[in-house]
Design a protein around this motif. Sequence first.
Motif, PDB file in Angstrom:
ATOM      1  N   ARG A 179       0.762  -1.362  -0.012  1.00  0.00           N
ATOM      2  CA  ARG A 179       0.012   0.064   0.077  1.00  0.00           C
ATOM      3  C   ARG A 179       0.822   1.157   0.064  1.00  0.00           C
ATOM      4  N   ARG A 208      -1.182   4.122  -1.274  1.00  0.00           N
ATOM      5  CA  ARG A 208      -2.547   3.951  -0.724  1.00  0.00           C
ATOM      6  C   ARG A 208      -2.618   3.934   0.640  1.00  0.00           C
ATOM      7  N   ALA A 225      -7.890   0.278   3.492  1.00  0.00           N
ATOM      8  CA  ALA A 225      -9.091   0.239   2.595  1.00  0.00           C
ATOM      9  C   ALA A 225     -10.023   0.935   3.606  1.00  0.00           C
ATOM     10  N   THR A 226     -11.112   1.691   2.900  1.00  0.00           N
ATOM     11  CA  THR A 226     -12.205   2.304   3.558  1.00  0.00           C
ATOM     12  C   THR A 226     -13.100   0.984   3.678  1.00  0.00           C
ATOM     13  N   GLU A 227     -14.120   1.423   4.685  1.00  0.00           N
ATOM     14  CA  GLU A 227     -15.374   0.449   4.840  1.00  0.00           C
ATOM     15  C   GLU A 227     -15.804   0.216   3.704  1.00  0.00           C
ATOM     16  N   THR A 236     -15.498  -5.117  -1.971  1.00  0.00           N
ATOM     17  CA  THR A 236     -14.635  -6.376  -2.332  1.00  0.00           C
ATOM     18  C   THR A 236     -15.281  -7.589  -1.815  1.00  0.00           C
ATOM     19  N   GLN A 262     -14.793   0.474   0.529  1.00  0.00           N
ATOM     20  CA  GLN A 262     -13.986  -0.631  -0.309  1.00  0.00           C
ATOM     21  C   GLN A 262     -13.936  -2.022   0.288  1.00  0.00           C
ATOM     22  N   ARG A 263     -13.831  -2.223   1.508  1.00  0.00           N
ATOM     23  CA  ARG A 263     -13.970  -3.695   2.092  1.00  0.00           C
ATOM     24  C   ARG A 263     -15.417  -4.208   1.597  1.00  0.00           C
TER      25      ARG A 263
END
Length: 222
Positions: free
Chosen positions: A11, A16, A19-21, A27, A23-24
């Motif tokens: 990252r 970067r 990960a934001t919530e 995924t 983005q999680r």
Amino acid sequence: MSKAEILANIRHGLKRGAATEAQREATLERIRAHKPTIIPKRSQLDQPGQIQLFREMASAAAAELIDIQSLNQLPSAVAAWLNQHQFKTLVSASDECLNQLDWSALGEINREQRVARSGDLASLTTSMAGIAETGTLMLYSRPESPTTLNFLPDCHLVLLKESDIVGSYEDAWNRLREKHPNSMPRTVNMITGPSRSADIGQKLQMGAHGPCVLVIFILRDV
């Protein structure tokens, strides 16, 4: 270096942050929307057919199959196999279904619940699934069953319930996702017969990268 440190370095290299919530969740949604790949026709069978195919494929891969009619028969069956091969120590997983059994049938054979070490001759684990498509066992790592038990000892003894035999790899992965909906196990192992290699001189060598013997105790559905 831990996995978390490796991912943090990646990252950082990509400039970067974590990960934001959102983005999680995106995924996880892609994972939940996973579409199965092509399922071989030979594995598209009813349960009795899947069990028979697993037996045929596992035997063809040089696994030894031993039937037991009840879970309580496992200690005696394991003891008989170990005595036949004159083993005095068994390194075992500590799964609840194993710990609830009476292991007095082992007699003078020591059952040690720990990680496997170099020089161990025999280990005993459970399996999450048997895959009829190729006669393959699916196992995954957890504190009570470390991955070392699957690969370090010369002989790997595995308990498999007929009810856990599925047709295809996709079926096995689906079972694993259902069992661990939020976080997959650290390691998932697919084991088809004993370890082997023919890389050197095209001569088959058993136990090249792991156990040279795989024994599957199949718990019959009765």
